[in-house]
Design a protein around this motif. Structure first.
Motif, PDB file in Angstrom:
ATOM      1  N   GLY A  25      10.719 -18.009 -13.528  1.00 33.21           N
ATOM      2  CA  GLY A  25       9.418 -18.669 -13.544  1.00 33.21           C
ATOM      3  C   GLY A  25       8.436 -18.241 -12.467  1.00 33.21           C
ATOM      4  O   GLY A  25       7.470 -18.950 -12.187  1.00 33.21           O
ATOM      5  N   MET A  26       8.646 -17.075 -11.860  1.00 34.04           N
ATOM      6  CA  MET A  26       7.696 -16.580 -10.870  1.00 34.04           C
ATOM      7  C   MET A  26       6.503 -15.946 -11.592  1.00 34.04           C
ATOM      8  O   MET A  26       6.570 -15.617 -12.768  1.00 34.04           O
ATOM      9  N   LYS A  27       5.415 -15.763 -10.852  1.00 35.48           N
ATOM     10  CA  LYS A  27       4.238 -15.084 -11.377  1.00 35.48           C
ATOM     11  C   LYS A  27       4.142 -13.693 -10.768  1.00 35.48           C
ATOM     12  O   LYS A  27       4.480 -13.505  -9.596  1.00 35.48           O
ATOM     13  N   LEU A  28       3.665 -12.742 -11.573  1.00 35.46           N
ATOM     14  CA  LEU A  28       3.345 -11.416 -11.040  1.00 35.46           C
ATOM     15  C   LEU A  28       2.021 -11.562 -10.302  1.00 35.46           C
ATOM     16  O   LEU A  28       0.998 -11.893 -10.898  1.00 35.46           O
ATOM     17  N   LEU A  29       2.049 -11.364  -9.000  1.00 34.29           N
ATOM     18  CA  LEU A  29       0.872 -11.559  -8.161  1.00 34.29           C
ATOM     19  C   LEU A  29       0.018 -10.294  -8.061  1.00 34.29           C
ATOM     20  O   LEU A  29      -1.203 -10.356  -8.064  1.00 34.29           O
ATOM     21  N   ARG A  30       0.686  -9.168  -7.951  1.00 40.56           N
ATOM     22  CA  ARG A  30      -0.020  -7.882  -7.935  1.00 40.56           C
ATOM     23  C   ARG A  30       0.994  -6.768  -8.135  1.00 40.56           C
ATOM     24  O   ARG A  30       2.177  -6.932  -7.856  1.00 40.56           O
ATOM     25  N   LEU A  41       5.019  -0.789  -6.501  1.00 39.96           N
ATOM     26  CA  LEU A  41       5.298  -2.064  -5.839  1.00 39.96           C
ATOM     27  C   LEU A  41       4.781  -3.186  -6.725  1.00 39.96           C
ATOM     28  O   LEU A  41       3.647  -3.128  -7.207  1.00 39.96           O
ATOM     29  N   ALA A  42       5.622  -4.189  -6.945  1.00 40.47           N
ATOM     30  CA  ALA A  42       5.222  -5.383  -7.689  1.00 40.47           C
ATOM     31  C   ALA A  42       5.607  -6.591  -6.843  1.00 40.47           C
ATOM     32  O   ALA A  42       6.739  -6.684  -6.359  1.00 40.47           O
ATOM     33  N   PHE A  43       4.664  -7.493  -6.648  1.00 38.37           N
ATOM     34  CA  PHE A  43       4.897  -8.695  -5.851  1.00 38.37           C
ATOM     35  C   PHE A  43       4.942  -9.890  -6.783  1.00 38.37           C
ATOM     36  O   PHE A  43       4.029 -10.096  -7.578  1.00 38.37           O
ATOM     37  N   GLU A  48       0.524 -18.018  -4.276  1.00 37.16           N
ATOM     38  CA  GLU A  48      -0.230 -16.881  -3.739  1.00 37.16           C
ATOM     39  C   GLU A  48       0.333 -16.421  -2.395  1.00 37.16           C
ATOM     40  O   GLU A  48       0.821 -17.224  -1.607  1.00 37.16           O
ATOM     41  N   GLU A  49       0.220 -15.140  -2.144  1.00 36.12           N
ATOM     42  CA  GLU A  49       0.759 -14.533  -0.922  1.00 36.12           C
ATOM     43  C   GLU A  49       0.159 -15.121   0.349  1.00 36.12           C
ATOM     44  O   GLU A  49       0.816 -15.133   1.382  1.00 36.12           O
ATOM     45  N   ALA A  50      -1.057 -15.612   0.287  1.00 38.10           N
ATOM     46  CA  ALA A  50      -1.697 -16.188   1.471  1.00 38.10           C
ATOM     47  C   ALA A  50      -0.974 -17.435   1.954  1.00 38.10           C
ATOM     48  O   ALA A  50      -1.041 -17.781   3.135  1.00 38.10           O
ATOM     49  N   ASP A  51      -0.259 -18.104   1.028  1.00 40.12           N
ATOM     50  CA  ASP A  51       0.366 -19.385   1.357  1.00 40.12           C
ATOM     51  C   ASP A  51       1.876 -19.424   1.190  1.00 40.12           C
ATOM     52  O   ASP A  51       2.503 -20.398   1.586  1.00 40.12           O
ATOM     53  N   HIS A  52       2.453 -18.423   0.551  1.00 39.72           N
ATOM     54  CA  HIS A  52       3.876 -18.459   0.216  1.00 39.72           C
ATOM     55  C   HIS A  52       4.555 -17.147   0.575  1.00 39.72           C
ATOM     56  O   HIS A  52       3.934 -16.089   0.541  1.00 39.72           O
TER      57      HIS A  52
END
Length: 127
Positions: A25-30, A41-43, A48-52
């Protein structure tokens, strides 16, 4: 200071993305390709990376196998219900390697599943 991400090398990016998105259930962020270095690279993560803290999946285009070694342990994810989380993983055709239940020397309910590359992921049930 804060922890930003953990990096895992993966052998099949599409399979790994499907696992982390569709099963966990994760989201592809970038995602970004680096043709000069022949890698992608896939995050992925739950926010969001700014908070997690997130996972960086590194796909080296010319590497099709990795030696896991004996130093890697696992990634831990908190879940509401470890039993239901295992059922959901199994229903999507993925591997549960330790069924949900109390840990050996305690009462915390845990379980372990495996991603397509054999990385272990621990489910820890909220108390």
């Amino acid at each position: 200071m804060r922890m930003l991400h953990t990096m895992l090398r993966v052998t099949d990016l599409e399979k790994s993305l499907a696992f982390y998105q569709d099963v966990l259930g994760m989201k592809l962020l970038r995602q970004e390709d680096f043709p000069g270095g022949r890698f992608t690279l896939a995050f992925v993560g739950y926010g969001e990376e700014a908070d997690h803290t997130v996972l960086e999946l590194t796909y080296n285009w010319d590497t099709h196998e990795y030696d896991m070694g004996n130093a890697y342990g696992h990634i831990a994810i908190e879940v509401d219900d470890a039993y239901a989380a295992c059922d959901a993983v199994r229903a999507k055709g993925q591997k549960v390697i330790r069924e949900a239940g109390p840990m050996q020397h305690g009462t915390t309910v845990i379980a372990f599943v495996e991603d397509p590359d054999g990385y272990k992921i621990e489910f820890i049930q909220k108390s």
